[in-house]
Design a protein around this motif. Structure first.
Motif, PDB file in Angstrom:
ATOM      1  N   ASN A  51     -15.733 -15.674  10.136  1.00 20.71           N
ATOM      2  CA  ASN A  51     -15.506 -15.884  11.567  1.00 20.71           C
ATOM      3  C   ASN A  51     -14.137 -15.343  12.001  1.00 20.71           C
ATOM      4  O   ASN A  51     -13.373 -16.024  12.691  1.00 20.71           O
ATOM      5  CB  ASN A  51     -15.669 -17.354  11.947  1.00 20.71           C
ATOM      6  N   VAL A  52     -13.836 -14.126  11.563  1.00 22.86           N
ATOM      7  CA  VAL A  52     -12.596 -13.437  11.940  1.00 22.86           C
ATOM      8  C   VAL A  52     -12.982 -12.023  12.368  1.00 22.86           C
ATOM      9  O   VAL A  52     -13.969 -11.465  11.868  1.00 22.86           O
ATOM     10  CB  VAL A  52     -11.584 -13.423  10.754  1.00 22.86           C
ATOM     11  N   SER A  53     -12.240 -11.452  13.286  1.00 24.02           N
ATOM     12  CA  SER A  53     -12.597 -10.113  13.750  1.00 24.02           C
ATOM     13  C   SER A  53     -12.440  -9.101  12.613  1.00 24.02           C
ATOM     14  O   SER A  53     -11.574  -9.238  11.745  1.00 24.02           O
ATOM     15  CB  SER A  53     -11.741  -9.697  14.947  1.00 24.02           C
ATOM     16  N   LEU A  54     -13.301  -8.097  12.654  1.00 24.11           N
ATOM     17  CA  LEU A  54     -13.273  -7.040  11.636  1.00 24.11           C
ATOM     18  C   LEU A  54     -11.899  -6.367  11.596  1.00 24.11           C
ATOM     19  O   LEU A  54     -11.344  -6.139  10.526  1.00 24.11           O
ATOM     20  CB  LEU A  54     -14.380  -6.028  11.939  1.00 24.11           C
ATOM     21  N   GLY A  55     -11.353  -6.057  12.753  1.00 22.01           N
ATOM     22  CA  GLY A  55     -10.055  -5.384  12.816  1.00 22.01           C
ATOM     23  C   GLY A  55      -8.936  -6.216  12.224  1.00 22.01           C
ATOM     24  O   GLY A  55      -8.065  -5.700  11.518  1.00 22.01           O
ATOM     25  N   TYR A  56      -8.966  -7.525  12.498  1.00 18.13           N
ATOM     26  CA  TYR A  56      -7.919  -8.401  11.980  1.00 18.13           C
ATOM     27  C   TYR A  56      -8.030  -8.523  10.465  1.00 18.13           C
ATOM     28  O   TYR A  56      -7.023  -8.481   9.761  1.00 18.13           O
ATOM     29  CB  TYR A  56      -7.980  -9.776  12.649  1.00 18.13           C
ATOM     30  N   LEU A  57      -9.262  -8.648   9.947  1.00 19.01           N
ATOM     31  CA  LEU A  57      -9.455  -8.712   8.499  1.00 19.01           C
ATOM     32  C   LEU A  57      -8.969  -7.422   7.846  1.00 19.01           C
ATOM     33  O   LEU A  57      -8.322  -7.456   6.801  1.00 19.01           O
ATOM     34  CB  LEU A  57     -10.923  -8.962   8.155  1.00 19.01           C
ATOM     35  N   SER A  58      -9.235  -6.300   8.467  1.00 16.45           N
ATOM     36  CA  SER A  58      -8.766  -5.018   7.949  1.00 16.45           C
ATOM     37  C   SER A  58      -7.242  -4.982   7.886  1.00 16.45           C
ATOM     38  O   SER A  58      -6.658  -4.528   6.899  1.00 16.45           O
ATOM     39  CB  SER A  58      -9.288  -3.878   8.831  1.00 16.45           C
ATOM     40  N   GLU A  59      -6.589  -5.479   8.935  1.00 12.80           N
ATOM     41  CA  GLU A  59      -5.126  -5.514   8.946  1.00 12.80           C
ATOM     42  C   GLU A  59      -4.567  -6.441   7.869  1.00 12.80           C
ATOM     43  O   GLU A  59      -3.549  -6.139   7.252  1.00 12.80           O
ATOM     44  CB  GLU A  59      -4.612  -5.934  10.321  1.00 12.80           C
ATOM     45  N   GLY A  83      -2.255  -5.420   4.489  1.00 11.12           N
ATOM     46  CA  GLY A  83      -0.925  -6.013   4.438  1.00 11.12           C
ATOM     47  C   GLY A  83      -0.133  -5.840   5.710  1.00 11.12           C
ATOM     48  O   GLY A  83       1.092  -5.960   5.712  1.00 11.12           O
ATOM     49  N   GLN A  84      -0.810  -5.592   6.808  1.00 14.47           N
ATOM     50  CA  GLN A  84      -0.124  -5.401   8.079  1.00 14.47           C
ATOM     51  C   GLN A  84       0.013  -6.694   8.870  1.00 14.47           C
ATOM     52  O   GLN A  84       0.831  -6.769   9.774  1.00 14.47           O
ATOM     53  CB  GLN A  84      -0.851  -4.349   8.915  1.00 14.47           C
ATOM     54  N   LYS A  85      -0.810  -7.693   8.551  1.00 11.68           N
ATOM     55  CA  LYS A  85      -0.756  -8.981   9.240  1.00 11.68           C
ATOM     56  C   LYS A  85      -0.662 -10.110   8.225  1.00 11.68           C
ATOM     57  O   LYS A  85      -1.234 -10.040   7.149  1.00 11.68           O
ATOM     58  CB  LYS A  85      -2.014  -9.214  10.088  1.00 11.68           C
ATOM     59  N   GLU A  86       0.079 -11.153   8.602  1.00  9.01           N
ATOM     60  CA  GLU A  86       0.185 -12.371   7.784  1.00  9.01           C
ATOM     61  C   GLU A  86      -0.964 -13.287   8.177  1.00  9.01           C
ATOM     62  O   GLU A  86      -1.135 -13.593   9.350  1.00  9.01           O
ATOM     63  CB  GLU A  86       1.499 -13.104   8.078  1.00  9.01           C
ATOM     64  N   ALA A  87      -1.730 -13.738   7.208  1.00 10.39           N
ATOM     65  CA  ALA A  87      -2.840 -14.656   7.490  1.00 10.39           C
ATOM     66  C   ALA A  87      -2.364 -16.096   7.310  1.00 10.39           C
ATOM     67  O   ALA A  87      -1.623 -16.396   6.373  1.00 10.39           O
ATOM     68  CB  ALA A  87      -4.003 -14.370   6.554  1.00 10.39           C
ATOM     69  N   SER A  88      -2.800 -16.979   8.187  1.00  8.06           N
ATOM     70  CA  SER A  88      -2.474 -18.399   8.041  1.00  8.06           C
ATOM     71  C   SER A  88      -3.242 -18.951   6.837  1.00  8.06           C
ATOM     72  O   SER A  88      -4.210 -18.353   6.367  1.00  8.06           O
ATOM     73  CB  SER A  88      -2.872 -19.165   9.300  1.00  8.06           C
ATOM     74  N   SER A  89      -2.825 -20.118   6.376  1.00  3.66           N
ATOM     75  CA  SER A  89      -3.515 -20.738   5.242  1.00  3.66           C
ATOM     76  C   SER A  89      -4.963 -21.072   5.608  1.00  3.66           C
ATOM     77  O   SER A  89      -5.866 -20.939   4.768  1.00  3.66           O
ATOM     78  CB  SER A  89      -2.776 -21.989   4.773  1.00  3.66           C
ATOM     79  N   GLU A  90      -5.208 -21.466   6.853  1.00  3.86           N
ATOM     80  CA  GLU A  90      -6.565 -21.757   7.293  1.00  3.86           C
ATOM     81  C   GLU A  90      -7.435 -20.509   7.268  1.00  3.86           C
ATOM     82  O   GLU A  90      -8.589 -20.539   6.835  1.00  3.86           O
ATOM     83  CB  GLU A  90      -6.584 -22.348   8.711  1.00  3.86           C
ATOM     84  N   LEU A  91      -6.870 -19.400   7.718  1.00 15.81           N
ATOM     85  CA  LEU A  91      -7.618 -18.147   7.732  1.00 15.81           C
ATOM     86  C   LEU A  91      -7.867 -17.649   6.308  1.00 15.81           C
ATOM     87  O   LEU A  91      -8.969 -17.187   5.994  1.00 15.81           O
ATOM     88  CB  LEU A  91      -6.878 -17.092   8.556  1.00 15.81           C
ATOM     89  N   LEU A  92      -6.866 -17.749   5.451  1.00 17.39           N
ATOM     90  CA  LEU A  92      -7.057 -17.355   4.048  1.00 17.39           C
ATOM     91  C   LEU A  92      -8.161 -18.187   3.403  1.00 17.39           C
ATOM     92  O   LEU A  92      -8.995 -17.654   2.658  1.00 17.39           O
ATOM     93  CB  LEU A  92      -5.761 -17.512   3.248  1.00 17.39           C
TER      94      LEU A  92
END
Length: 138
Positions: free
Chosen positions: A31-39, A43-52
């Motif tokens: 349940n995360v956008s494809l673009g955000y998962l790609s980032e 290593g371009q975006k920091e993922a929160s612990s919930e998202l990880l």
């Protein structure tokens, strides 16, 4: 300097590709956008612990397993001179040239290769052996 978000992204990408799954499949399941998962994977975006945790669940992995892999990769990298801390000022090496500083370390199950492009930029590539890679002697 190796960035934690890059090591996490590499570990997530390796798991996804090891399952022969697409970014779209995992992004939908997490349940995360494809673009955000790609980032995140790049290593371009920091993922929160919930998202990880959601991404790990979508990959059928425990968050502790992923963080364990990341920890072992960083542990090997820490033993490489100047990888996790900036080295003294040096002329910037062109990453396309052969004079970029390269290091390799392995503990048998994980191999870490680092290319130091400048005092603040390093590219880390980790390779983890799977059960399929293990050859048993009779």
């Amino acid at each position: 300097m190796v960035l934690l978000r890059r090591v996490i992204g590499d570990a997530l990408r390796a798991r996804r590709q090891g399952q022969h799954r697409t970014l779209r499949e995992v992004s939908t399941a997490a349940n995360v956008s494809l673009g955000y998962l790609s980032e995140i994977e790049r290593g371009q975006k920091e993922a929160s612990s919930e998202l990880l945790a959601a991404i790990c669940e979508a990959l059928g992995a425990r968050l502790s397993e992923l963080l364990g892999e990341v920890s072992s990769t960083l542990s090997l990298a820490e033993n490489m001179e100047g990888v996790l801390i900036p080295v003294e000022a040096q002329p910037v090496a062109d990453p396309l040239r052969a004079d970029a500083k390269r290091q390799l370390a392995s503990d048998g199950s994980v191999s870490v290769s680092v290319r130091q492009d400048s005092p603040l930029k390093a590219t880390l590539h980790a390779t983890r052996k799977t059960q399929r890679d293990v050859v048993y002697a009779a």
